[in-house]
Design a protein around this motif. Sequence first.
Motif, mmCIF file in Angstrom:
data_model
loop_
_atom_site.group_PDB
_atom_site.id
_atom_site.type_symbol
_atom_site.label_atom_id
_atom_site.label_comp_id
_atom_site.label_asym_id
_atom_site.label_seq_id
_atom_site.Cartn_x
_atom_site.Cartn_y
_atom_site.Cartn_z
ATOM 1 N N VAL A 62 34.245 36.429 33.433
ATOM 2 C CA VAL A 62 33.372 35.264 33.531
ATOM 3 C C VAL A 62 31.924 35.727 33.644
ATOM 4 O O VAL A 62 31.637 36.761 34.263
ATOM 5 C CB VAL A 62 33.750 34.383 34.747
ATOM 6 C CG1 VAL A 62 33.587 35.144 36.051
ATOM 7 C CG2 VAL A 62 32.923 33.109 34.769
ATOM 8 N N VAL A 63 31.042 34.986 32.991
ATOM 9 C CA VAL A 63 29.606 35.237 33.072
ATOM 10 C C VAL A 63 28.941 33.956 33.551
ATOM 11 O O VAL A 63 29.227 32.872 33.041
ATOM 12 C CB VAL A 63 29.023 35.625 31.698
ATOM 13 C CG1 VAL A 63 27.519 35.864 31.805
ATOM 14 C CG2 VAL A 63 29.729 36.853 31.142
ATOM 15 N N ALA A 77 34.728 41.038 35.461
ATOM 16 C CA ALA A 77 35.848 41.209 34.544
ATOM 17 C C ALA A 77 37.015 41.877 35.259
ATOM 18 O O ALA A 77 36.809 42.699 36.164
ATOM 19 C CB ALA A 77 35.440 42.045 33.340
ATOM 20 N N THR A 78 38.225 41.513 34.856
ATOM 21 C CA THR A 78 39.448 42.131 35.354
ATOM 22 C C THR A 78 40.266 42.580 34.156
ATOM 23 O O THR A 78 40.512 41.799 33.235
ATOM 24 C CB THR A 78 40.270 41.147 36.201
ATOM 25 O OG1 THR A 78 39.489 40.723 37.326
ATOM 26 C CG2 THR A 78 41.551 41.808 36.704
ATOM 27 N N TYR A 106 48.174 50.642 40.665
ATOM 28 C CA TYR A 106 46.860 50.030 40.422
ATOM 29 C C TYR A 106 46.915 49.234 39.114
ATOM 30 O O TYR A 106 46.500 49.734 38.058
ATOM 31 C CB TYR A 106 45.778 51.100 40.341
ATOM 32 C CG TYR A 106 45.718 52.013 41.547
ATOM 33 C CD1 TYR A 106 45.181 51.569 42.757
ATOM 34 C CD2 TYR A 106 46.206 53.315 41.474
ATOM 35 C CE1 TYR A 106 45.125 52.408 43.859
ATOM 36 C CE2 TYR A 106 46.153 54.163 42.574
ATOM 37 C CZ TYR A 106 45.622 53.704 43.770
ATOM 38 O OH TYR A 106 45.568 54.530 44.857
ATOM 39 N N PRO A 107 47.451 48.038 39.149
ATOM 40 C CA PRO A 107 47.668 47.270 37.923
ATOM 41 C C PRO A 107 46.401 46.729 37.266
ATOM 42 O O PRO A 107 46.448 46.273 36.125
ATOM 43 C CB PRO A 107 48.562 46.116 38.382
ATOM 44 C CG PRO A 107 48.251 45.952 39.838
ATOM 45 C CD PRO A 107 47.969 47.334 40.347
ATOM 46 N N ALA A 108 45.280 46.787 37.975
ATOM 47 C CA ALA A 108 44.055 46.220 37.406
ATOM 48 C C ALA A 108 42.848 47.067 37.766
ATOM 49 O O ALA A 108 42.804 47.718 38.812
ATOM 50 C CB ALA A 108 43.844 44.790 37.896
ATOM 51 N N MET A 109 41.867 47.058 36.876
ATOM 52 C CA MET A 109 40.540 47.570 37.196
ATOM 53 C C MET A 109 39.571 46.395 37.121
ATOM 54 O O MET A 109 39.814 45.440 36.376
ATOM 55 C CB MET A 109 40.119 48.694 36.238
ATOM 56 C CG MET A 109 39.760 48.243 34.846
ATOM 57 S SD MET A 109 39.061 49.588 33.841
ATOM 58 C CE MET A 109 40.551 50.347 33.244
ATOM 59 N N THR A 110 38.493 46.459 37.886
ATOM 60 C CA THR A 110 37.548 45.337 37.922
ATOM 61 C C THR A 110 36.121 45.832 37.758
ATOM 62 O O THR A 110 35.800 46.987 38.070
ATOM 63 C CB THR A 110 37.653 44.554 39.243
ATOM 64 O OG1 THR A 110 37.335 45.422 40.346
ATOM 65 C CG2 THR A 110 39.055 43.982 39.432
ATOM 66 N N TYR A 111 35.282 44.938 37.262
ATOM 67 C CA TYR A 111 33.852 45.218 37.144
ATOM 68 C C TYR A 111 33.083 44.026 37.701
ATOM 69 O O TYR A 111 33.412 42.872 37.412
ATOM 70 C CB TYR A 111 33.447 45.446 35.688
ATOM 71 C CG TYR A 111 31.942 45.563 35.516
ATOM 72 C CD1 TYR A 111 31.294 46.776 35.738
ATOM 73 C CD2 TYR A 111 31.174 44.453 35.168
ATOM 74 C CE1 TYR A 111 29.911 46.871 35.612
ATOM 75 C CE2 TYR A 111 29.790 44.552 35.033
ATOM 76 C CZ TYR A 111 29.170 45.765 35.259
ATOM 77 O OH TYR A 111 27.809 45.857 35.144
ATOM 78 N N LYS A 112 32.023 44.314 38.480
ATOM 79 C CA LYS A 112 31.160 43.268 39.017
ATOM 80 C C LYS A 112 29.706 43.699 38.884
ATOM 81 O O LYS A 112 29.314 44.770 39.365
ATOM 82 C CB LYS A 112 31.484 42.987 40.493
ATOM 83 C CG LYS A 112 32.853 42.363 40.718
ATOM 84 C CD LYS A 112 33.074 42.014 42.177
ATOM 85 C CE LYS A 112 34.429 41.337 42.385
ATOM 86 N NZ LYS A 112 34.633 40.962 43.804
ATOM 87 N N LEU A 113 28.912 42.858 38.249
ATOM 88 C CA LEU A 113 27.484 43.125 38.108
ATOM 89 C C LEU A 113 26.795 43.079 39.469
ATOM 90 O O LEU A 113 27.035 42.181 40.272
ATOM 91 C CB LEU A 113 26.865 42.086 37.172
ATOM 92 C CG LEU A 113 25.352 42.168 36.974
ATOM 93 C CD1 LEU A 113 24.975 43.387 36.146
ATOM 94 C CD2 LEU A 113 24.823 40.891 36.317
#
Length: 203
Positions: A62-63, A77-78, A106-113
């Motif tokens: 989402v943005v 993002a996930t 670790y089923p997911a990686m995430t990114y956060k601005l």
Amino acid sequence: MRRRAIWGVSLLIGVLAVSLPVGARAEMARWDLDPDHSIIEFRVAHMVVSKTAGRFMDYSGVVEMDADAHRFKTIEATINTASVNTNHEKRDAHLRNVDFFDVEKYPAMTYKLKSYKKTDEGYQALGDLTLRGVTKEITLAGTFNGVTKDPWGNTRAGFTGEGTINRKDFGMVWNKTLDSGGLVVGDEVQIRLDIECIKAKKP
């Protein structure tokens, strides 16, 4: 007389604000990543002499931004780590095990601005990448490619981004030494993002 002048200016500003087209007004809105028209891929050195490319097939994001003013509040993002795909079944199975992504744990990686700044070429974004339980700041150089309407009434926006991470920073230390002295897998991983997102419609 001064009060009348101030009142007149205020009235004029109000009239202009009402009469401006919607697209010309600042608006912080939600945009959802469209996985059908986006690519999240990576490249890493293989056997010193070439590179292996791969991508992730399952992700969401989402943005939150004002597209007209080019202002960004949130980018998140996930990514489903088990969706890694290098077009080689045996290699993908290895990437999913404990030597690399360890997808069961670790089923997911995430990114956060976290922040961004304008550059001559576009934008430089600083964000937190969490992978294998480790969170590191990464820098992405990106461009905002603009906004358009599709034939079905959706408003779409596009981004590109590139950056580099060191896989060892996230606990991916597996490797083998070649007879020539080089390593099977490089440490630096190049990231390339081509993102398309759709503006959420107001209820």
